[in-house]
Design a protein around this motif. Structure first.
Motif, PDB file in Angstrom:
ATOM      1  N   CYS A  26       0.891  -1.158   0.000  1.00  0.00           N
ATOM      2  CA  CYS A  26       0.000   0.000   0.000  1.00  0.00           C
ATOM      3  C   CYS A  26       0.932   1.212   0.000  1.00  0.00           C
ATOM      4  CB  CYS A  26      -0.874   0.020   1.246  1.00  0.00           C
ATOM      5  SG  CYS A  26      -1.797   1.564   1.446  1.00  0.00           S
ATOM      6  N   ILE A  27       0.726   2.099  -0.960  1.00  0.00           N
ATOM      7  CA  ILE A  27       1.531   3.316  -1.063  1.00  0.00           C
ATOM      8  C   ILE A  27       0.623   4.502  -0.735  1.00  0.00           C
ATOM      9  CG2 ILE A  27       2.882   4.786  -2.619  1.00  0.00           C
ATOM     10  CD1 ILE A  27       4.208   2.081  -2.064  1.00  0.00           C
ATOM     11  N   THR A  28       1.152   5.450   0.017  1.00  0.00           N
ATOM     12  CA  THR A  28       0.369   6.626   0.378  1.00  0.00           C
ATOM     13  C   THR A  28       0.985   7.878  -0.227  1.00  0.00           C
ATOM     14  OG1 THR A  28       1.577   7.132   2.410  1.00  0.00           O
ATOM     15  CG2 THR A  28      -0.244   5.559   2.592  1.00  0.00           C
ATOM     16  N   TYR A  29       0.168   8.908  -0.306  1.00  0.00           N
ATOM     17  CA  TYR A  29       0.635  10.217  -0.762  1.00  0.00           C
ATOM     18  C   TYR A  29       0.134  11.262   0.225  1.00  0.00           C
ATOM     19  CZ  TYR A  29      -4.075  10.403  -2.754  1.00  0.00           C
ATOM     20  OH  TYR A  29      -5.435  10.369  -2.922  1.00  0.00           O
ATOM     21  N   LEU A  38       5.148   0.009  -9.220  1.00  0.00           N
ATOM     22  CA  LEU A  38       5.274  -1.010  -8.177  1.00  0.00           C
ATOM     23  C   LEU A  38       4.071  -1.951  -8.143  1.00  0.00           C
ATOM     24  CD1 LEU A  38       6.606   1.310  -5.340  1.00  0.00           C
ATOM     25  CD2 LEU A  38       7.939  -0.302  -6.719  1.00  0.00           C
ATOM     26  N   THR A  39       3.100  -1.708  -9.006  1.00  0.00           N
ATOM     27  CA  THR A  39       1.847  -2.478  -9.052  1.00  0.00           C
ATOM     28  C   THR A  39       1.241  -2.668  -7.651  1.00  0.00           C
ATOM     29  OG1 THR A  39       2.971  -4.628  -9.046  1.00  0.00           O
ATOM     30  CG2 THR A  39       2.456  -3.672 -11.199  1.00  0.00           C
ATOM     31  N   THR A  40       1.000  -1.557  -6.995  1.00  0.00           N
ATOM     32  CA  THR A  40       0.453  -1.589  -5.642  1.00  0.00           C
ATOM     33  C   THR A  40      -1.029  -1.930  -5.650  1.00  0.00           C
ATOM     34  OG1 THR A  40      -0.044   0.759  -5.700  1.00  0.00           O
ATOM     35  CG2 THR A  40       2.077   0.127  -4.802  1.00  0.00           C
ATOM     36  N   LYS A  41      -1.477  -2.551  -4.577  1.00  0.00           N
ATOM     37  CA  LYS A  41      -2.887  -2.904  -4.432  1.00  0.00           C
ATOM     38  C   LYS A  41      -3.704  -1.713  -3.945  1.00  0.00           C
ATOM     39  CE  LYS A  41      -2.589  -7.314  -5.358  1.00  0.00           C
ATOM     40  NZ  LYS A  41      -3.353  -8.043  -6.318  1.00  0.00           N
ATOM     41  N   LEU A  42      -3.103  -0.908  -3.076  1.00  0.00           N
ATOM     42  CA  LEU A  42      -3.791   0.259  -2.517  1.00  0.00           C
ATOM     43  C   LEU A  42      -2.934   1.506  -2.702  1.00  0.00           C
ATOM     44  CD1 LEU A  42      -5.036  -1.192   0.892  1.00  0.00           C
ATOM     45  CD2 LEU A  42      -6.441  -0.658  -1.097  1.00  0.00           C
ATOM     46  N   PHE A  43      -3.591   2.592  -3.066  1.00  0.00           N
ATOM     47  CA  PHE A  43      -2.940   3.889  -3.222  1.00  0.00           C
ATOM     48  C   PHE A  43      -3.848   4.900  -2.539  1.00  0.00           C
ATOM     49  CE2 PHE A  43      -2.078   7.723  -5.926  1.00  0.00           C
ATOM     50  CZ  PHE A  43      -0.787   7.927  -5.476  1.00  0.00           C
ATOM     51  N   LEU A  44      -3.442   5.368  -1.361  1.00  0.00           N
ATOM     52  CA  LEU A  44      -4.322   6.157  -0.511  1.00  0.00           C
ATOM     53  C   LEU A  44      -3.661   7.439  -0.010  1.00  0.00           C
ATOM     54  CD1 LEU A  44      -5.435   3.181   1.749  1.00  0.00           C
ATOM     55  CD2 LEU A  44      -6.762   4.189  -0.117  1.00  0.00           C
ATOM     56  N   PRO A  45      -4.479   8.467   0.294  1.00  0.00           N
ATOM     57  CA  PRO A  45      -3.921   9.662   0.930  1.00  0.00           C
ATOM     58  C   PRO A  45      -3.602   9.370   2.392  1.00  0.00           C
ATOM     59  CG  PRO A  45      -6.292   9.869   0.767  1.00  0.00           C
ATOM     60  CD  PRO A  45      -5.920   8.594   0.063  1.00  0.00           C
ATOM     61  N   CYS A  46      -2.538   9.991   2.887  1.00  0.00           N
ATOM     62  CA  CYS A  46      -2.219   9.844   4.307  1.00  0.00           C
ATOM     63  C   CYS A  46      -1.382  11.025   4.769  1.00  0.00           C
ATOM     64  CB  CYS A  46      -1.490   8.545   4.597  1.00  0.00           C
ATOM     65  SG  CYS A  46      -1.235   8.296   6.367  1.00  0.00           S
ATOM     66  N   ASP A  47      -2.035  11.919   5.485  1.00  0.00           N
ATOM     67  CA  ASP A  47      -1.365  13.032   6.138  1.00  0.00           C
ATOM     68  C   ASP A  47      -1.443  12.720   7.627  1.00  0.00           C
ATOM     69  OD1 ASP A  47      -0.625  15.381   7.395  1.00  0.00           O
ATOM     70  OD2 ASP A  47      -1.723  16.676   6.001  1.00  0.00           O
ATOM     71  N   VAL A  48      -0.326  12.363   8.238  1.00  0.00           N
ATOM     72  CA  VAL A  48      -0.338  11.921   9.632  1.00  0.00           C
ATOM     73  C   VAL A  48      -0.771  13.012  10.605  1.00  0.00           C
ATOM     74  CG1 VAL A  48       1.332  10.087   9.268  1.00  0.00           C
ATOM     75  CG2 VAL A  48       2.132  12.339   9.980  1.00  0.00           C
ATOM     76  N   SER A  49      -0.844  14.260  10.149  1.00  0.00           N
ATOM     77  CA  SER A  49      -1.329  15.325  11.022  1.00  0.00           C
ATOM     78  C   SER A  49      -2.864  15.359  11.072  1.00  0.00           C
ATOM     79  CB  SER A  49      -0.798  16.690  10.571  1.00  0.00           C
ATOM     80  OG  SER A  49      -1.367  17.075   9.334  1.00  0.00           O
ATOM     81  N   LYS A  50      -3.513  14.513  10.267  1.00  0.00           N
ATOM     82  CA  LYS A  50      -4.978  14.411  10.233  1.00  0.00           C
ATOM     83  C   LYS A  50      -5.386  13.045  10.790  1.00  0.00           C
ATOM     84  CE  LYS A  50      -5.327  17.345   6.180  1.00  0.00           C
ATOM     85  NZ  LYS A  50      -5.680  17.395   4.743  1.00  0.00           N
TER      86      LYS A  50
END
Length: 75
Positions: free
Chosen positions: A39-42, A58-70
């Motif tokens: 899983c790759i985050t942006y 990388l043929t990832t299964k999940l591509f999700l937003p992730c801002d650790v301040s939220k």
């Protein structure tokens, strides 16, 4: 790279990829080469297009937003 490490059947999440020169991207490449499902985050919409092309390689299964301040994005 020749190694006996196999990550087949393992799953992981990689945070912090900014571009193809990121240490996080190098780590993700090795994990993917060794068979891990990733899983790759942006961080945000501005960074999404840069990370999306790398996630596709990388043929990832999940591509999700992730801002650790939220906190809601960590769930």
């Amino acid at each position: 790279m020749s190694t006996s490490l196999s990550l087949e059947g393992k799953r992981g999440i990689v945070l912090g990829i900014a571009n193809r020169h990121s240490i996080a991207y190098g780590i993700a490449e090795v994990l993917s080469e060794q068979g891990a499902e990733l899983c790759i985050t942006y961080l945000n919409e501005k960074s999404k297009p840069f990370v999306a092309s790398l996630a596709e390689k990388l043929t990832t299964k999940l591509f999700l937003p992730c801002d650790v301040s939220k906190p809601d994005e960590l769930e």
